[in-house]
Design an enzyme around this catalytic site. Structure first.
Site, PDB file in Angstrom:
ATOM      1  N   PRO A 118       7.261   6.038  -8.934  1.00 14.36           N
ATOM      2  CA  PRO A 118       6.528   5.289  -9.957  1.00 14.36           C
ATOM      3  C   PRO A 118       6.468   6.108 -11.251  1.00 14.36           C
ATOM      4  O   PRO A 118       6.173   7.300 -11.205  1.00 14.36           O
ATOM      5  CB  PRO A 118       5.119   5.155  -9.350  1.00 14.36           C
ATOM      6  CG  PRO A 118       5.248   5.506  -7.898  1.00 14.36           C
ATOM      7  CD  PRO A 118       6.431   6.418  -7.788  1.00 14.36           C
ATOM      8  N   HIS A 136      11.092   0.423   2.598  1.00 16.09           N
ATOM      9  CA  HIS A 136       9.963   1.345   2.410  1.00 16.09           C
ATOM     10  C   HIS A 136       8.696   0.776   3.059  1.00 16.09           C
ATOM     11  O   HIS A 136       7.904   1.508   3.648  1.00 16.09           O
ATOM     12  CB  HIS A 136       9.690   1.568   0.918  1.00 16.09           C
ATOM     13  CG  HIS A 136      10.501   2.668   0.301  1.00 16.09           C
ATOM     14  ND1 HIS A 136      11.581   2.449  -0.500  1.00 16.09           N
ATOM     15  CD2 HIS A 136      10.373   4.025   0.371  1.00 16.09           C
ATOM     16  CE1 HIS A 136      12.085   3.603  -0.913  1.00 16.09           C
ATOM     17  NE2 HIS A 136      11.379   4.573  -0.390  1.00 16.09           N
TER      18      HIS A 136
HETATM   19  N1  LIG Z   1      10.518   1.959 -10.063  1.00 19.65           N
HETATM   20  C1  LIG Z   1       9.466   2.217  -9.285  1.00 19.65           C
HETATM   21  N2  LIG Z   1       8.237   1.784  -9.624  1.00 19.65           N
HETATM   22  C2  LIG Z   1       7.166   2.030  -8.846  1.00 19.65           C
HETATM   23  N3  LIG Z   1       7.230   2.726  -7.684  1.00 19.65           N
HETATM   24  C3  LIG Z   1       8.430   3.183  -7.289  1.00 19.65           C
HETATM   25  C4  LIG Z   1       9.609   2.962  -8.062  1.00 19.65           C
HETATM   26  N4  LIG Z   1      10.649   3.533  -7.419  1.00 19.65           N
HETATM   27  C5  LIG Z   1      10.160   4.072  -6.288  1.00 19.65           C
HETATM   28  N5  LIG Z   1       8.825   3.863  -6.208  1.00 19.65           N
HETATM   29  C6  LIG Z   1       7.928   4.296  -5.106  1.00 19.65           C
HETATM   30  O1  LIG Z   1       8.124   5.677  -4.893  1.00 19.65           O
HETATM   31  C7  LIG Z   1       8.136   5.966  -3.508  1.00 19.65           C
HETATM   32  C8  LIG Z   1       9.483   6.593  -3.172  1.00 19.65           C
HETATM   33  O2  LIG Z   1       9.543   6.963  -1.836  1.00 19.65           O
HETATM   34  P1  LIG Z   1      10.835   7.717  -1.247  1.00 19.65           P
HETATM   35  O3  LIG Z   1      10.646   7.964   0.184  1.00 19.65           O
HETATM   36  O4  LIG Z   1      12.065   6.981  -1.630  1.00 19.65           O
HETATM   37  O5  LIG Z   1      10.762   8.964  -2.159  1.00 19.65           O
HETATM   38  P2  LIG Z   1      10.907  10.494  -2.296  1.00 19.65           P
HETATM   39  O6  LIG Z   1       9.740  11.282  -1.901  1.00 19.65           O
HETATM   40  O7  LIG Z   1      11.424  10.782  -3.670  1.00 19.65           O
HETATM   41  O8  LIG Z   1      11.950  10.863  -1.316  1.00 19.65           O
HETATM   42  P3  LIG Z   1      13.399  10.713  -1.219  1.00 19.65           P
HETATM   43  O9  LIG Z   1      14.024  11.687  -2.207  1.00 19.65           O
HETATM   44  O10 LIG Z   1      13.394  11.083   0.130  1.00 19.65           O
HETATM   45  O11 LIG Z   1      13.760   9.278  -1.545  1.00 19.65           O
HETATM   46  C9  LIG Z   1       7.855   4.654  -2.786  1.00 19.65           C
HETATM   47  O12 LIG Z   1       6.477   4.544  -2.533  1.00 19.65           O
HETATM   48  C10 LIG Z   1       8.294   3.598  -3.806  1.00 19.65           C
HETATM   49  O13 LIG Z   1       7.602   2.379  -3.705  1.00 19.65           O
END
Ligand SMILES: Nc1ncnc2c1ncn2[C@@H]1O[C@H](COP(=O)(O)OP(=O)(O)OP(=O)(O)O)[C@@H](O)[C@H]1O
Length: 365
Positions: free
Chosen positions: A137, A328
């Protein structure tokens, strides 16, 4: 100390990314259940902990005086044993050390800080890292979509101050968050009707780049919104250039959010990238918003998974209409059911779903 029976989770299940880890750890803190997670980020290349995940784990461990083993960069297994000793400090700092997402540091720590058995003062978080990072986010989403959702439906109002914005690759952003404590269980949520879109707001921003880039993203986003037939009372998207004193590094992006008559907030966003036409960035954000509006659900595709832990903690039955279930969300439901007494049922029909949750009515002991 907490009970000794350790719950083992496979971090490669379903989405198999960092979110599984964050939801599991937050529930471990609240329920004082020791957990061990293997195959962390098993579906990512490379797998294992990155800076942001390790910083989030250390923050959660500090919040509940947990014993944390295996929290090194690249580690694919950790053990987390929370303590049930009362928290003394209510002031915490975490630093992803890179442009790792500040919003994801909040994702792991916010549920841990919401509840308090005594009416003590608020908790204060100072988070350092990236404010607008990929696949996370953007901080504007947290300000204008996530926190208003939490306030409206769960009744507590974390206050956020973006002190400095920080961009890839250096990070260097700083965000302060004050979390007022609640004593009792969170209320269940019924969110089935969305109502008409009243207004669309947005922020198209640049740091260290010409303002014309922000204006180009804005113009392209407006064009897509007009052509996609989104029926909004008004559209107000600001194009801004950050003051150099308010940010570290350079970056650009756009966050759009639609507010509806029934109080729902639905977003679409995109980040600028080197070599990508700003017009395409604006179009991506507007198309994402339009697609999140087209399914008729009451939350967007990202709030869908981020609300799961709160529905599980709430008292009684929640029902939320969403768009198509994301991986997710399925992952958040899976991990939540492994650790809590909450039960989820998903009714899928065409392009939308009803997510129903029998919450556990969590109160701190
Ligand atoms: N454009 C966006 N707007 C709002 N929330 C987002 C957006 N993109 C991703 N998210 C949120 O961010 C989180 C990403 O989780 P994810 O497991 O993919 O991430 P991470 O910790 O970066 O790990 P990884 O690198 O393993 O993907 C989720 O809760 C998803 O809903």
């Amino acid at each position: 100390m907490s009970s000794t029976e350790v719950i083992r989770l496979d971090g490669s299940v379903l989405e198999g990314g960092g979110q599984l880890l964050r939801v599991a750890i937050a529930l471990s803190v609240l329920l004082a259940k020791p957990i061990a997670i293997d195959n962390i980020r098993g579906n990512r290349k490379p797998p294992g902990l990155k800076h942001q995940h390790a910083a989030g784990l250390r923050l959660a461990a500090e919040i509940c005086s947990a014993q944390l083993d295996g929290c090194e960069l690249g580690s694919t297994s950790i053990a987390f044993r929370p303590s049930v000793e009362p928290q003394i400090s209510r002031h915490y700092k975490a630093d992803s050390g890179t442009a790792g997402s500040i919003a994801l540091l909040l994702q792991i720590s916010l549920p841990c800080l919401v509840f308090s058995p005594t009416p003590i003062a608020s908790s204060n978080l100072i988070l350092h890292g990236g404010t607008n990072a990929i696949q996370a986010p953007q901080i504007d989403y947290i300000q204008h979509v996530f926190l208003p959702f939490i306030h409206k439906h769960f009744g507590f109002e974390p206050r956020i101050k973006v002190v400095k914005r920080g961009y890839f690759p250096k990070g260097g952003g700083e965000v302060h968050i004050e979390v007022p404590p609640v004593r009792g269980p969170l209320p269940a949520v019924t969110l089935i009707e969305r109502g008409k879109v009243k207004a669309i707001y947005g922020r198209s921003y640049v740091a260290g780049l010409p303002k014309s880039v922000a204006e180009a993203m804005r113009a392209a986003a407006m064009d897509v919104l007009m052509k996609s037939g989104v029926d909004a009372g008004s559209i107000d998207v600001k194009a801004v250039r950050e003051k150099p004193s308010d940010c570290v590094g350079s970056g650009s992006g756009i966050v759009l959010w639609a507010e509806t008559e029934d109080g729902c907030i639905i977003a679409g966003s995109a980040l600028g990238r080197k070599g990508v036409d700003p017009g395409c960035v604006g179009q991506d954000a507007a198309r994402e918003l339009a697609s999140n509006l087209a399914h008729g659900g009451c939350v967007d595709e990202y709030m869908q998974d981020q609300m799961i832990i709160f529905l599980a903690l709430a008292q009684g039955k929640s029902r939320v209409k969403t768009g198509p279930l994301t991986l997710h969300t399925r992952t958040a439901i899976w991990v939540t059911e492994q650790l809590s007494g909450a039960k989820f049922y998903v009714e899928e029909s065409g392009n939308s779903c009803i997510i129903e949750c029998e919450g556990m009515g969590y109160t701190p002991s």
